[in-house]
Design an enzyme around this catalytic site. Structure first.
Site, short mmCIF file in Angstrom:
data_model
loop_
_atom_site.label_atom_id
_atom_site.label_comp_id
_atom_site.label_asym_id
_atom_site.label_seq_id
_atom_site.Cartn_x
_atom_site.Cartn_y
_atom_site.Cartn_z
N ASP A 162 30.70 34.95 42.26
CA ASP A 162 30.73 35.73 43.32
C ASP A 162 29.21 35.85 43.59
OD1 ASP A 162 31.32 38.16 44.15
OD2 ASP A 162 30.78 39.60 42.26
N ASN A 193 42.16 39.54 46.79
CA ASN A 193 41.57 39.06 47.24
C ASN A 193 42.38 38.99 49.15
OD1 ASN A 193 40.07 37.27 45.21
ND2 ASN A 193 38.93 39.23 46.51
#
Ligand code: FPP
Length: 238
Positions: free
Chosen positions: A18, A66
């Site tokens: 991340d 996503n």
């Protein structure tokens, strides 16, 4: 000099890669540049994990959520995945790493699906670290997929509801046959599981680090491994 590592390394390590977007933003670059830097770091850290004796490594590369990102960012990620797999096939033959994919990869473009199948095929008989790349992966979607498979068996009369055990559910997941993750590292400082290995992480230790993924170094990984080694895991006992 090699850094000293703890004796009890996690058998299975998970990493939520991340912070690529923030890394790019800090430099005034497009988010895709952050993902490219993240992909380069992923290659480096994967090899490092294999070299120190991690048996299973699962990385979160693309979640079921996503797809909701801007089309431009999604296509940049798909290009990176393709480049990575092409490189893996061309250059990584010497790496003793088994490359598996967890998630519903049928949603990806055909060429990427072919590369995924080929990468798995050429690496599956290797004896080294197993790398699970989570692509179009979501922990809840994985459980739905597993429960549907079990429900089908019940419907066909091959299984009774009482025979559904924790072991059977574990064995119906994408990670069937692998140990549960012992440690999950989340760089970038977010305190969330983000739908990653929901069932498998029941007793995983989490280490959250305030470092963006493209900046995450083998030394940072070593620090997380030491923190893990110094924790006492009780699995609900005392
Ligand atoms: C999260 O950062 C990262 C992703 C959604 C993509 C992860 C992909 C890579 C590391 C590169 C490619 C991987 C392979 C397998 C080649 P973010 O974009 O959410 O960052 P932010 O929270 O700072 O916006």
């Amino acid at each position: 000099m090699e850094a000293k590592l703890p004796e009890n390394l996690p058998a299975h390590l998970g990493i939520i890669m991340d912070g690529n977007g923030r890394w790019a933003k800090k430099r005034g670059l497009p988010r895709s540049a952050g993902h490219a830097a993240g992909a380069a770091n992923f290659k480096k850290l994967t090899r490092y994990c294999a070299s120190i004796g991690i048996r299973y490594l699962t990385v979160y590369a693309f979640s079921t959520e996503n797809w909701a990102r801007p089309a431009e960012e999604v296509s940049a990620l798909l290009v990176l995945f393709r480049q990575y797999l092409e490189e893996a096939l061309r250059d990584f033959r010497e790496d003793d790493i088994v490359v598996r994919f967890i998630g519903d990869t049928s949603a990806f473009p055909k060429k990427l699906q072919e590369l995924i199948a080929e990468t798995w095929e050429v690496s599956k008989d290797r004896k080294g670290m197993v790398l699970n790349i989570a692509m179009n992966y979501g922990g809840r979607a994985e459980l739905v997929h597993a429960f549907q498979a079990l429900a089908r068996q019940v419907k066909e009369g091959a299984l009774s509801p009482e025979e559904i055990t924790e072991g059977l559910i574990s064995g119906s997941l994408y990670t069937a046959g692998q140990p549960d993750p012992d440690l999950i590292i989340r760089p970038s400082g977010e305190h969330r599981t983000s739908n990653f290995l929901l069932w498998q992480s029941a007793y995983a230790e989490y280490v959250i680090m305030d470092i963006l993924w493209p900046d995450f170094t083998p030394d940072d990984l070593n620090a997380a491994l030491w923190e893990y080694a110094n924790r006492s895991r009780r699995f609900g006992g005392v």
